[in-house]
Motif scaffolding. Structure first.
Motif, PDB file in Angstrom:
ATOM      1  N   VAL A  99      86.746 112.423   5.608  1.00 47.42           N
ATOM      2  CA  VAL A  99      85.540 112.896   6.276  1.00 47.42           C
ATOM      3  C   VAL A  99      85.902 113.444   7.656  1.00 47.42           C
ATOM      4  CG1 VAL A  99      83.275 112.201   7.178  1.00 47.42           C
ATOM      5  CG2 VAL A  99      84.120 111.230   5.032  1.00 47.42           C
ATOM      6  N   SER A 100      85.192 114.472   8.093  1.00 48.70           N
ATOM      7  CA  SER A 100      85.425 115.078   9.404  1.00 48.70           C
ATOM      8  C   SER A 100      85.409 114.024  10.511  1.00 48.70           C
ATOM      9  CB  SER A 100      84.345 116.126   9.677  1.00 48.70           C
ATOM     10  OG  SER A 100      84.283 116.461  11.045  1.00 48.70           O
ATOM     11  N   GLY A 101      86.359 114.136  11.436  1.00 46.27           N
ATOM     12  CA  GLY A 101      86.451 113.190  12.539  1.00 46.27           C
ATOM     13  C   GLY A 101      85.185 113.140  13.375  1.00 46.27           C
ATOM     14  N   LYS A 102      84.560 114.300  13.591  1.00 44.79           N
ATOM     15  CA  LYS A 102      83.332 114.339  14.395  1.00 44.79           C
ATOM     16  C   LYS A 102      82.191 113.606  13.703  1.00 44.79           C
ATOM     17  CE  LYS A 102      84.410 118.686  16.782  1.00 44.79           C
ATOM     18  NZ  LYS A 102      83.988 120.086  17.029  1.00 44.79           N
ATOM     19  N   VAL A 103      82.099 113.780  12.390  1.00 39.79           N
ATOM     20  CA  VAL A 103      81.046 113.103  11.624  1.00 39.79           C
ATOM     21  C   VAL A 103      81.271 111.589  11.654  1.00 39.79           C
ATOM     22  CG1 VAL A 103      80.050 112.792   9.321  1.00 39.79           C
ATOM     23  CG2 VAL A 103      80.651 115.089  10.125  1.00 39.79           C
ATOM     24  N   ARG A 104      82.526 111.193  11.472  1.00 37.07           N
ATOM     25  CA  ARG A 104      82.851 109.770  11.516  1.00 37.07           C
ATOM     26  C   ARG A 104      82.495 109.160  12.862  1.00 37.07           C
ATOM     27  NH1 ARG A 104      88.678 107.934   9.327  1.00 37.07           N
ATOM     28  NH2 ARG A 104      88.353 106.702  11.204  1.00 37.07           N
ATOM     29  N   LEU A 105      82.909 109.811  13.943  1.00 38.18           N
ATOM     30  CA  LEU A 105      82.646 109.278  15.275  1.00 38.18           C
ATOM     31  C   LEU A 105      81.156 109.203  15.568  1.00 38.18           C
ATOM     32  CD1 LEU A 105      85.435 110.886  17.507  1.00 38.18           C
ATOM     33  CD2 LEU A 105      85.120 108.462  16.987  1.00 38.18           C
TER      34      LEU A 105
END
Length: 356
Positions: free
Chosen positions: A128-134
Motif C-alpha cells: 500500500v502507498s506510504g502516504k495512505v498508510r501514514l
C-alpha cells in the motif's frame, strides 16, 4: 471477562485471585502463550495454502534471503488473535486505557494486513502507498491519543530531571500520535530477519510491564518520582499478553522461520508499545528501552537522506541489520547480538525510574 464475572460475584473463594493485578498479568502471559502455540500450526498451514508463493523477497537484498521464498507472511494474525483473546479474558473491561491501546494494536494490525495482502497479491515487496498508510496510522493514533489524554492529561515528563513536567496542552495529542506512529514503523523496519523484531519486542514489553505497574501504583510512583497514572497498571496485563503471544510466535519464527509476522504483526506491536508509553507518560523512556528500533529507523532515514543528496550510501544496505550482513555477519549472529543490545537498552531504560 473473568475479572468482570468475579467482580459481580464479589470475588468468592479461589476467584479472589483475580482481584490481584499480578495474578492476572501472569495469567495473561500463559493464556496468550498457550493460545498462540495451539493455533500456530493450523494458522501457518492456512496461510501457506492461501498465499502459495508466500512473502515476496527483495531482489536487491542479501542473496541468502532468497532461500526464504515460499515462507508465508501475515503471521501477525496469530499474535493479534492470542493478544486479543487473552485480554478479553483477563482485562478490566471498564479501563479506557486498555481499550485505547487495543484500538491502536488492532487498527495498525489492519493496516499492516492490507499492506501484506497487497504484496502477496501483486507478488511484489511494494504494498500500500506510504502516504495512505501514514494517513491511516495517524488517524488511528490521533483518536487513541485523544482517548488517553482525556484521562491522563497533557504533561510531558523528562527522565533524569526532577523538574516540573511540561504542559503541552492539545499539542500533546499530536506528539503522542507521532510517538505511536513512529514506533510502529520503527518496529516494522526492524522486522527483516528471523526473530530479530520479536524478541526485542518481548524485552521492551517486559520493561514496560514494570513501568506501567509502578506508574499505576501511587506509592511506587511517589517513591520513584515518576508520574502516577491511575488505571495504567492494568496495561501490565496487556504487556503480558504481548509477551506470551510473541513467545508463541517465536516458536514458529525461529530459524528457519515457518512463518513471517509481516507488517500485520510488526506495525501492530510497535503501535502497541507506543500507546503504552504514551499512557504511562514515558515516551522518552520508550526511545531508550526500544533504542534498537530507533537505530534501525534512523539508519533508513540517514541512508535515504544522504543518497538523495549525494548519490552515496552511508551504509552498505539499510536498515542497519542488512549492513552487518553485507559485512559478512551470519544472520544468526546479527540477530543474537541485536538481542543482547535490546536487553542492555531495556535495563538502561528501567534505570531511569530511579535516576531523577
Amino acid at each position: 471477562m473473568l475479572y468482570w464475572l468475579a467482580q459481580q460475584l464479589d470475588f468468592p473463594g479461589i476467584l479472589n485471585l483475580i482481584r490481584y493485578l499480578s495474578f492476572r498479568t501472569g495469567a495473561s502471559i500463559a493464556t496468550a502463550l498457550v493460545i498462540g502455540l495451539v493455533i500456530g500450526p493450523r494458522f501457518i498451514g492456512w496461510l501457506r495454502l492461501r498465499q502459495g508463493k508466500g512473502q515476496p523477497i527483495r531482489e536487491d537484498g542479501p542473496q541468502t534471503h532468497l532461500a526464504k521464498r515460499g515462507t508465508p507472511t501475515m503471521g501477525g494474525l496469530m499474535i493479534l488473535t492470542a493478544v486479543s483473546l487473552s485480554m478479553l479474558i483477563w482485562m478490566d473491561l471498564s479501563n479506557l486505557y486498555v481499550w485505547a491501546c487495543l484500538f491502536v494494536t488492532l487498527g495498525f494490525g489492519a493496516i499492516g494486513f492490507l499492506d501484506d495482502y497487497d504484496k502477496v497479491k501483486k507478488a511484489s515487496h511494494k504494498g500500500v502507498s506510504g502516504k495512505v498508510r501514514l494517513a491511516g496510522e495517524f488517524l488511528i493514533a490521533g483518536f487513541a491519543s485523544w482517548m488517553i489524554v482525556s484521562q491522563s492529561g497533557t504533561l510531558l515528563y523528562v527522565p533524569f530531571l526532577n523538574y516540573p513536567p511540561l504542559d503541552l496542552g492539545y499539542f500533546y495529542i499530536l506528539f503522542a500520535a507521532f510517538t505511536i506512529v513512529s514506533f510502529g514503523n520503527a518496529v516494522n523496519l526492524t522486522d527483516g530477519l528471523d526473530g530479530l523484531a520479536t524478541f526485542p519486542v518481548i524485552i521492551a514489553s517486559l520493561a514496560f510491564l514494570v513501568i506501567v505497574y509502578m506508574a499505576g501504583n501511587a506509592k511506587f510512583a511517589g517513591y520513584l518520582g515518576i508520574p502516577h497514572v491511575p488505571g495504567a497498571g492494568d496495561l501490565a496485563i496487556f504487556c503480558g499478553a504481548i509477551m506470551g503471544a510473541c513467545l508463541a510466535f517465536l516458536w514458529f519464527n525461529a530459524p528457519p522461520a515457518a512463518v513471517f509476522m509481516g507488517d500485520t504483526g510488526s506495525l501492530a506491536l510497535g503501535g502497541a508499545l507506543g500507546a503504552i508509553a504514551v499512557t504511562a507518560h514515558h515516551e522518552i523512556v520508550l526511545g531508550i528501552v526500544g533504542g534498537l528500533f530507533v537505530v534501525e529507523a534512523m539508519s533508513v532515514i540517514i541512508q535515504v537522506f544522504f543518497y538523495k543528496r549525494t548519490g552515496k550510501r552511508v551504509f552498505r544496505m539499510a536498515p542497519i541489520h542488512h549492513h552487518f550482513e553485507q559485512l559478512g555477519w551470519a544472520e544468526a549472529t546479527v540477530v543474537i547480538r541485536f538481542w543482547i543490545v535490546s536487553i542492555v537498552l531495556a535495563l538502561a531504560g528501567l534505570a531511569t525510574l530511579k535516576i531523577r
